[in-house]
Design a protein around this motif. Structure first.
Motif, PDB file in Angstrom:
ATOM      1  N   VAL A  90       0.835  -1.149  -0.156  1.00 50.17           N
ATOM      2  CA  VAL A  90       0.058   0.033  -0.171  1.00 50.17           C
ATOM      3  C   VAL A  90       0.944   1.214  -0.084  1.00 50.17           C
ATOM      4  O   VAL A  90       1.261   1.761   0.966  1.00 50.17           O
ATOM      5  N   PHE A  91       1.095   1.896  -1.148  1.00 49.53           N
ATOM      6  CA  PHE A  91       1.983   3.078  -1.371  1.00 49.53           C
ATOM      7  C   PHE A  91       1.154   4.182  -1.719  1.00 49.53           C
ATOM      8  O   PHE A  91       0.021   4.153  -2.093  1.00 49.53           O
ATOM      9  N   GLY A  92       1.855   5.366  -1.366  1.00 48.59           N
ATOM     10  CA  GLY A  92       1.008   6.670  -1.867  1.00 48.59           C
ATOM     11  C   GLY A  92       1.147   7.614  -0.863  1.00 48.59           C
ATOM     12  O   GLY A  92       1.646   7.518   0.247  1.00 48.59           O
ATOM     13  N   THR A  93       0.758   8.815  -1.144  1.00 45.09           N
ATOM     14  CA  THR A  93       0.606   9.940  -0.305  1.00 45.09           C
ATOM     15  C   THR A  93      -0.804  10.006   0.514  1.00 45.09           C
ATOM     16  O   THR A  93      -1.910   9.943  -0.305  1.00 45.09           O
ATOM     17  N   LEU A  94      -0.847  10.233   1.680  1.00 44.47           N
ATOM     18  CA  LEU A  94      -2.106  10.302   2.589  1.00 44.47           C
ATOM     19  C   LEU A  94      -2.187  11.681   3.126  1.00 44.47           C
ATOM     20  O   LEU A  94      -1.417  12.134   3.514  1.00 44.47           O
ATOM     21  N   ASN A  95      -3.231  12.269   2.637  1.00 46.37           N
ATOM     22  CA  ASN A  95      -3.695  13.605   3.326  1.00 46.37           C
ATOM     23  C   ASN A  95      -4.456  13.527   4.258  1.00 46.37           C
ATOM     24  O   ASN A  95      -5.839  13.007   4.242  1.00 46.37           O
ATOM     25  N   VAL A  96      -4.394  14.132   5.626  1.00 49.81           N
ATOM     26  CA  VAL A  96      -5.081  14.108   6.846  1.00 49.81           C
ATOM     27  C   VAL A  96      -5.233  15.520   7.170  1.00 49.81           C
ATOM     28  O   VAL A  96      -4.329  16.445   7.284  1.00 49.81           O
ATOM     29  N   ALA A  97      -6.526  16.068   7.316  1.00 50.73           N
ATOM     30  CA  ALA A  97      -7.073  17.228   7.994  1.00 50.73           C
ATOM     31  C   ALA A  97      -7.615  17.332   9.445  1.00 50.73           C
ATOM     32  O   ALA A  97      -7.882  16.240   9.972  1.00 50.73           O
ATOM     33  N   GLY A  98      -7.097  18.251  10.138  1.00 52.63           N
ATOM     34  CA  GLY A  98      -7.510  18.344  11.339  1.00 52.63           C
ATOM     35  C   GLY A  98      -7.368  19.855  12.118  1.00 52.63           C
ATOM     36  O   GLY A  98      -6.676  20.572  11.804  1.00 52.63           O
ATOM     37  N   PRO A  99      -7.944  19.865  13.176  1.00 52.07           N
ATOM     38  CA  PRO A  99      -7.506  21.079  14.022  1.00 52.07           C
ATOM     39  C   PRO A  99      -6.165  21.138  14.488  1.00 52.07           C
ATOM     40  O   PRO A  99      -5.447  20.260  15.265  1.00 52.07           O
ATOM     41  N   ALA A 100      -5.279  22.198  14.428  1.00 56.05           N
ATOM     42  CA  ALA A 100      -4.047  22.268  14.704  1.00 56.05           C
ATOM     43  C   ALA A 100      -3.990  22.089  16.285  1.00 56.05           C
ATOM     44  O   ALA A 100      -2.629  21.472  16.365  1.00 56.05           O
ATOM     45  N   GLU A 101      -4.722  22.513  17.317  1.00 53.54           N
ATOM     46  CA  GLU A 101      -4.396  22.056  18.431  1.00 53.54           C
ATOM     47  C   GLU A 101      -4.312  20.545  18.835  1.00 53.54           C
ATOM     48  O   GLU A 101      -3.256  20.083  19.673  1.00 53.54           O
ATOM     49  N   VAL A 124      -0.183  16.958   5.929  1.00 52.30           N
ATOM     50  CA  VAL A 124      -1.144  17.345   7.095  1.00 52.30           C
ATOM     51  C   VAL A 124      -1.883  18.683   6.955  1.00 52.30           C
ATOM     52  O   VAL A 124      -0.838  19.749   6.424  1.00 52.30           O
ATOM     53  N   HIS A 125      -3.100  18.770   6.746  1.00 50.99           N
ATOM     54  CA  HIS A 125      -3.756  20.066   6.519  1.00 50.99           C
ATOM     55  C   HIS A 125      -4.360  20.409   7.721  1.00 50.99           C
ATOM     56  O   HIS A 125      -5.150  19.887   8.415  1.00 50.99           O
ATOM     57  N   VAL A 126      -4.409  21.776   8.278  1.00 49.54           N
ATOM     58  CA  VAL A 126      -5.110  22.180   9.369  1.00 49.54           C
ATOM     59  C   VAL A 126      -6.056  23.299   9.014  1.00 49.54           C
ATOM     60  O   VAL A 126      -5.970  24.174   8.051  1.00 49.54           O
ATOM     61  N   GLY A 127      -7.177  23.471  10.019  1.00 45.63           N
ATOM     62  CA  GLY A 127      -8.090  24.440   9.751  1.00 45.63           C
ATOM     63  C   GLY A 127      -9.306  24.141  10.818  1.00 45.63           C
ATOM     64  O   GLY A 127      -9.199  23.065  11.757  1.00 45.63           O
ATOM     65  N   TYR A 133     -14.043  20.092   6.827  1.00 44.81           N
ATOM     66  CA  TYR A 133     -15.025  19.303   6.070  1.00 44.81           C
ATOM     67  C   TYR A 133     -14.878  19.559   4.618  1.00 44.81           C
ATOM     68  O   TYR A 133     -15.277  18.917   3.826  1.00 44.81           O
ATOM     69  N   GLU A 134     -14.655  20.849   4.321  1.00 44.14           N
ATOM     70  CA  GLU A 134     -14.402  21.485   2.893  1.00 44.14           C
ATOM     71  C   GLU A 134     -13.206  20.424   2.220  1.00 44.14           C
ATOM     72  O   GLU A 134     -13.441  19.954   1.185  1.00 44.14           O
ATOM     73  N   LEU A 135     -12.244  19.998   3.029  1.00 37.38           N
ATOM     74  CA  LEU A 135     -11.146  19.517   2.528  1.00 37.38           C
ATOM     75  C   LEU A 135     -11.378  18.056   2.247  1.00 37.38           C
ATOM     76  O   LEU A 135     -11.193  17.320   1.202  1.00 37.38           O
ATOM     77  N   LEU A 136     -12.355  17.293   2.917  1.00 35.88           N
ATOM     78  CA  LEU A 136     -12.692  16.165   3.054  1.00 35.88           C
ATOM     79  C   LEU A 136     -13.713  16.023   2.078  1.00 35.88           C
ATOM     80  O   LEU A 136     -13.808  14.795   1.239  1.00 35.88           O
ATOM     81  N   GLN A 137     -14.811  17.024   1.899  1.00 32.64           N
ATOM     82  CA  GLN A 137     -15.688  16.825   0.958  1.00 32.64           C
ATOM     83  C   GLN A 137     -15.011  16.878  -0.698  1.00 32.64           C
ATOM     84  O   GLN A 137     -15.584  16.019  -1.465  1.00 32.64           O
ATOM     85  N   SER A 138     -14.051  17.913  -0.710  1.00 35.52           N
ATOM     86  CA  SER A 138     -13.481  18.088  -2.268  1.00 35.52           C
ATOM     87  C   SER A 138     -12.583  16.990  -2.410  1.00 35.52           C
ATOM     88  O   SER A 138     -12.191  16.703  -3.621  1.00 35.52           O
ATOM     89  N   GLY A 139     -12.387  15.942  -1.616  1.00 33.12           N
ATOM     90  CA  GLY A 139     -11.282  14.833  -1.920  1.00 33.12           C
ATOM     91  C   GLY A 139      -9.745  15.468  -1.483  1.00 33.12           C
ATOM     92  O   GLY A 139      -8.895  14.631  -1.762  1.00 33.12           O
ATOM     93  N   VAL A 140      -9.856  16.732  -1.256  1.00 34.36           N
ATOM     94  CA  VAL A 140      -8.218  16.710  -1.040  1.00 34.36           C
ATOM     95  C   VAL A 140      -7.792  15.994   0.326  1.00 34.36           C
ATOM     96  O   VAL A 140      -6.565  15.755   0.027  1.00 34.36           O
ATOM     97  N   ALA A 141      -8.330  15.949   1.139  1.00 38.85           N
ATOM     98  CA  ALA A 141      -8.189  15.034   2.564  1.00 38.85           C
ATOM     99  C   ALA A 141      -8.776  14.044   2.424  1.00 38.85           C
ATOM    100  O   ALA A 141      -9.857  13.559   2.000  1.00 38.85           O
TER     101      ALA A 141
END
Length: 312
Positions: A90-101, A124-127, A133-141
């Motif tokens: 299982v190879f590839g880049t994984l994008n994870v979004a979450g709160p910075a804290e 990692v994407h913070v927000g 949810y924007e990142l998740l819905q758009s497929g970025v995360a």
């Protein structure tokens, strides 16, 4: 007769809201997708979709059928994919979004466990909640960590942790009050530092402990809970913070808890429905869940209490 293939097509058309898009996703021709829908409509005896200018609109019968079968179709595909992927890298880049804290204080072991597997790279994407949810819905995360309960119509999730909300202020300010049971009216005379103008954490605390709204003057709005802790630690007002921030005595040595412990928030690991068909995302979810309940167990250890896992 089995209708598994046709039901899978129905679920995809329902989610896409468009026969052409569903055909592309499924790797089928548009006429084949239409034929599958017609088979299920014949079985049900009624129309499932109404054609519109830019796609199709589900009928009430389609809504009911979707509710009954979609979860089962997803589970079957996940089981098949799990068996198939055991013999595949299982190879590839994984994008994870979450709160910075939470990511900066608690998610390190979850990410480390994933990276040590040697199978994926991590971005990692913070927000805030909306951004996550924007990142998740758009497929970025591919995956997201959030304290906001996901909409089960569009997302699947597991509880990965929990946090307890605590009312905190500078230790010198706290000496003016009965720290064990600070009075509501006294609190409302003090300035408060909040994440935003809606006072999300503060509002939840006041509703549970005092059954009244917070009427304090808002001294500052700071969309970073770490910065809120730093301001209160320096002697300005009070706030409501997750317990893991309060336990960081090296960074915030002057914070003290006053009043009763507040409500417990669940922290969720979230993914789009159907996303676990991708072996990379399913693998990453499993690796991160191996370190679930980090904060809850840390809180139990600090108080000498045993904290059983939340996950069933």
């Amino acid at each position: 007769m089995s209708y598994l293939t046709q039901l899978k097509t129905f679920v995809e058309v329902y989610r896409c809201g468009n026969i052409t898009k569903a055909a592309v996703t499924l790797g089928m021709s548009q006429p084949a997708v239409t034929a599958h829908i017609q088979v299920i409509e014949s079985l049900m005896g009624k129309t499932l979709f109404v054609r519109k200018a830019r796609g199709v609109e589900p009928t009430p019968l389609a809504n009911d059928l979707m509710l009954q079968v979609a979860g089962h179709i997803d589970q079957i595909e996940q089981r098949i994919e799990s068996v198939r992927s055991r013999s595949q890298a299982v190879f590839g880049t994984l994008n994870v979004a979450g709160p910075a804290e939470y990511l900066s204080f608690m998610a390190g072991p979850q990410f480390a466990n994933l990276l040590k597997s040697g199978e994926v790279n991590l971005v990692v994407h913070v927000g805030n909640k909306n951004r996550i949810y924007e990142l998740l819905q758009s497929g970025v995360a591919d995956l997201a960590i959030t304290a906001s309960l996901p909409d089960p119509a569009g997302y699947d999730y597991q509880i990965i942790d929990s946090e307890t909300l605590l009312l905190v202020m500078h230790q010198q300010m706290a000496t003016q009050f009965d720290a064990a049971a600070i009075d509501y009216q006294q609190l409302c005379q003090l300035p408060v530092v909040s994440y935003d103008h809606d006072l999300p954490l503060i509002r939840r605390y006041f509703e549970l402990i005092y059954n009244q709204p917070c009427k304090s003057t808002v001294a500052a709005v700071i969309p970073d809970i770490r910065a809120i802790a730093a301001v209160v630690n320096a002697g300005v007002g009070y706030s409501v913070l997750p317990d893991y921030l309060y336990r960081d005595k090296l960074r915030f040595p002057h914070l003290v808890q006053v009043g009763a412990a507040g409500p417990e928030n669940h922290i969720y690991l979230v993914w789009r429905k159907g996303a676990l068909k991708q072996a990379r995302i399913a693998f990453a979810k499993d690796m991160m869940m191996m370190h679930a309940n980090l904060n809850r167990h840390s809180a139990g250890a600090s108080t000498g209490e045993y904290a059983p896992p939340l996950l069933r």
